[in-house]
Design an enzyme around this catalytic site. Structure first.
Site, short mmCIF file in Angstrom:
data_model
loop_
_atom_site.label_atom_id
_atom_site.label_comp_id
_atom_site.label_asym_id
_atom_site.label_seq_id
_atom_site.Cartn_x
_atom_site.Cartn_y
_atom_site.Cartn_z
N GLY A 27 42.10 36.18 33.45
CA GLY A 27 41.73 36.98 32.16
C GLY A 27 40.80 36.24 31.51
O GLY A 27 40.51 36.64 30.19
N GLU A 41 43.45 32.71 38.52
CA GLU A 41 43.15 34.07 39.29
C GLU A 41 42.16 34.68 38.41
O GLU A 41 42.49 35.69 38.09
CB GLU A 41 44.45 34.73 39.20
N PRO A 42 40.94 34.30 38.45
CA PRO A 42 39.81 34.84 37.81
C PRO A 42 39.58 36.46 38.61
O PRO A 42 39.38 36.20 39.85
CB PRO A 42 38.68 34.13 37.72
N CYS A 48 34.28 67.33 31.99
CA CYS A 48 34.91 68.28 30.95
C CYS A 48 35.88 67.48 29.96
O CYS A 48 37.08 67.78 30.26
CB CYS A 48 35.51 69.35 31.71
N GLU A 49 35.38 66.50 29.20
CA GLU A 49 36.22 65.75 28.34
C GLU A 49 35.29 65.25 27.33
O GLU A 49 34.47 64.57 27.46
CB GLU A 49 36.95 64.89 29.29
C1 LIG Z 1 44.56 41.20 36.40
C2 LIG Z 1 45.26 40.25 36.66
C3 LIG Z 1 44.52 39.11 36.94
C4 LIG Z 1 42.92 38.90 36.91
O1 LIG Z 1 42.53 39.16 35.64
P1 LIG Z 1 40.93 39.24 35.15
O2 LIG Z 1 40.95 39.67 33.46
O3 LIG Z 1 40.24 40.16 36.06
O4 LIG Z 1 40.58 37.88 35.36
C5 LIG Z 1 44.94 37.76 37.38
N1 LIG Z 1 46.40 37.71 37.50
C6 LIG Z 1 47.37 38.61 37.42
C7 LIG Z 1 48.60 38.19 37.68
C8 LIG Z 1 46.61 39.81 36.86
O5 LIG Z 1 47.64 40.78 36.65
#
Ligand SMILES: *Cc1c(COP(=O)(O)O)cnc(C)c1O
Length: 463
Positions: free
Chosen positions: A278, A320-321, A391-392
């Site tokens: 995130g 988890e980027p 088309c939107e």
């Molecule tokens: C989407 C997601 C991420 C990655 O989010 P980013 O905004 O792309 O960094 C990491 N972990 C989980 C569990 C997610 O659902």
């Protein structure tokens, strides 16, 4: 962000947008380094090049629209995350942001792990040779077939997202004669987006098991009783496009609180905590993302402080980027088709793609910037809206931007920072084939995902 009235600007004063588009940039030809990948530059005749390949050559060879991905920039960002967290932590790239076999190989070579959240993503990861023990499998409703494949492949971690899934994964692992590594995904009551986070009622969502009311503690209790599950730790993911670390602080505090409760009740210190992804990127020059080393330092400090206070051994951290690695590495290259100046309003610039290759603007009101890349121009800036060919009327790629007044059909324009959640969310709306992903590096361009063709579309239509 507020949507407030604006001071008069250079043109179309009554409809000027807010933020950095309230006034045009001093020099439209300048490419802001925050939003473009590292190797992007203009060559002597004003044509933009990336990875040593100019955009005119890319358009001639591969057509438009096309996602152009800067491989060395991708590798640098992946490596920066890996280095920042060091050997005592794990970096899982979130494959849903953008996944292809080439990307999987780069991640493997750079020492990252990989998150998948469907059978299709898992198949892509395995077919490119990512070692299964470095894959984590996510999702709030994994099918039995998906779980069976993940277990059989030897996926390192399955992230359990519900009470049903605890039992389901345990059964499948037992039938396969395996002890499956699992994390339990909890919702900590924090939701973070961009510059704000809210620590109240955000357990109201489909992901995770709430900490509140003891549900998460009950999930750990049940999972610990099942021999076929190896409970490695707790997972929390609080949002997307986050710049403010305080949401992570609250999340870490609450997750460590659960680790402590688990230790007190079961005498077990769970060895891992996954704080999710995130982390935000710069979509426009207004955004100031944190560097991976700052994020690593901040998260590591938060967790060790919380663990010290709880008298717990500090667990191994994972992150988890997705967006923060792939987002800035690509731009979408479009050709301008039509230009429609609407008096007193704005100028509509239509490109040969649109919401089928970038749904984020219509889905999330996402902001992007845009630049003329096939030449420079000294013409005055004009307020434009870059729209697609669908088309939107909500088919908007860049809501507000400035482009030079002499923009003409046939010019190439590019929208930077489209590496994440654009190709992976692309659709075939209006039966428009999805664009290719062209990777560039050291003067060479290589198609890593080819353009869809009309035959591809017709092949699925068996009626
Ligand atoms: C989407 C997601 C991420 C990655 O989010 P980013 O905004 O792309 O960094 C990491 N972990 C989980 C569990 C997610 O659902």
């Amino acid at each position: 962000m507020s949507r407030s009235a604006h001071p008069a600007g250079p043109r179309h004063a009554d409809v000027l947008p807010e933020g950095h588009y309230a006034a045009p940039p001093a020099d439209l030809n300048q490419l802001h380094p925050k939003v473009w990948s590292h190797t992007v530059t203009r060559d002597a005749d004003g044509v933009v090049t990336v990875g040593g390949v100019d955009v005119k050559t890319l358009a001639d060879t591969h057509g438009t629209p096309a996602y152009v991905l800067d491989e060395s920039d991708f590798r640098e960002r992946a490596r920066a995350w890996r280095t920042a967290f060091g050997p005592g932590a794990d970096v899982f790239y979130a494959g849903k942001a953008f996944l292809s076999r080439a990307v999987v190989r780069w991640l493997d070579e750079e020492g990252l792990n990989l998150d998948v959240c469907s059978g299709g993503e898992l198949a892509t990861a395995l077919s490119a040779g990512m070692p299964a023990d470095r894959i984590a499998f996510h999702g709030n409703n994994k099918s039995t077939a998906e779980i069976e494949r993940a277990v059989a492949a030897g996926v390192g971690r399955i992230v359990l997202d519900s009470f049903q899934e605890i039992v389901r994964v345990a059964h499948i692992a037992r039938a396969a004669g395996r002890r499956q590594g699992v994390l339990i995904r909890v919702t900590v009551g924090v939701e973070a987006h961009t510059h704000e986070f809210i620590a109240t009622a955000h357990e109201d969502q489909k992901f995770g098991i709430p900490l509140a009311g003891g549900q998460a503690a009950e999930a750990v209790r049940r999972a610990l009783q099942l021999d076929s599950l190896d409970v490695l730790g707790i997972h929390s993911h609080i949002g997307s496009q986050i710049f403010d670390m305080s949401g992570f602080e609250v999340a870490a505090h609450r997750v460590v609180g659960l680790l402590k409760a688990v230790r007190d009740e079961h005498g077990v210190e769970l060895p891992e905590i996954d704080l999710g992804g995130g982390l935000g990127i710069a979509y426009t020059s207004d955004d100031d993302p944190r560097e991976p080393h700052e994020i690593a330092k901040s998260l590591t400090e938060i967790v060790s402080r919380e663990c010290d206070a709880a008298k717990l051994r500090a667990p191994r951290i994972s992150v988890e980027p997705g967006r923060a690695i792939v987002g800035p590495t690509a731009f979408t290259l479009y050709e301008v088709g039509t230009i429609k100046p609407l008096d007193g309003l704005r100028t509509y610039v239509s490109v040969d793609g649109g919401m089928s290759d970038n749904i984020r603007t219509s889905l999330y009101d996402a902001e992007y910037s845009v630049a003329l890349v096939s030449r420079t121009s000294d013409a005055e800036p004009v307020l434009v809206r870059v729209v697609g060919k669908h088309c939107e009327s909500g088919d908007i790629v860049v809501r507000d931007a400035f482009l030079p007044a002499d923009l003409a059909p046939g010019d190439l324009i590019a929208v930077p920072a489209t590496g994440a959640y654009c190709r992976s969310m692309a659709s075939n709306y209006n039966h428009v084939p999805r664009p290719p992903v062209v990777a560039v590096r050291d003067g060479e361009a290589r198609v890593i995902v080819r353009r869809e063709t009309e035959e591809d579309l017709l092949r699925l239509d068996v009626g």
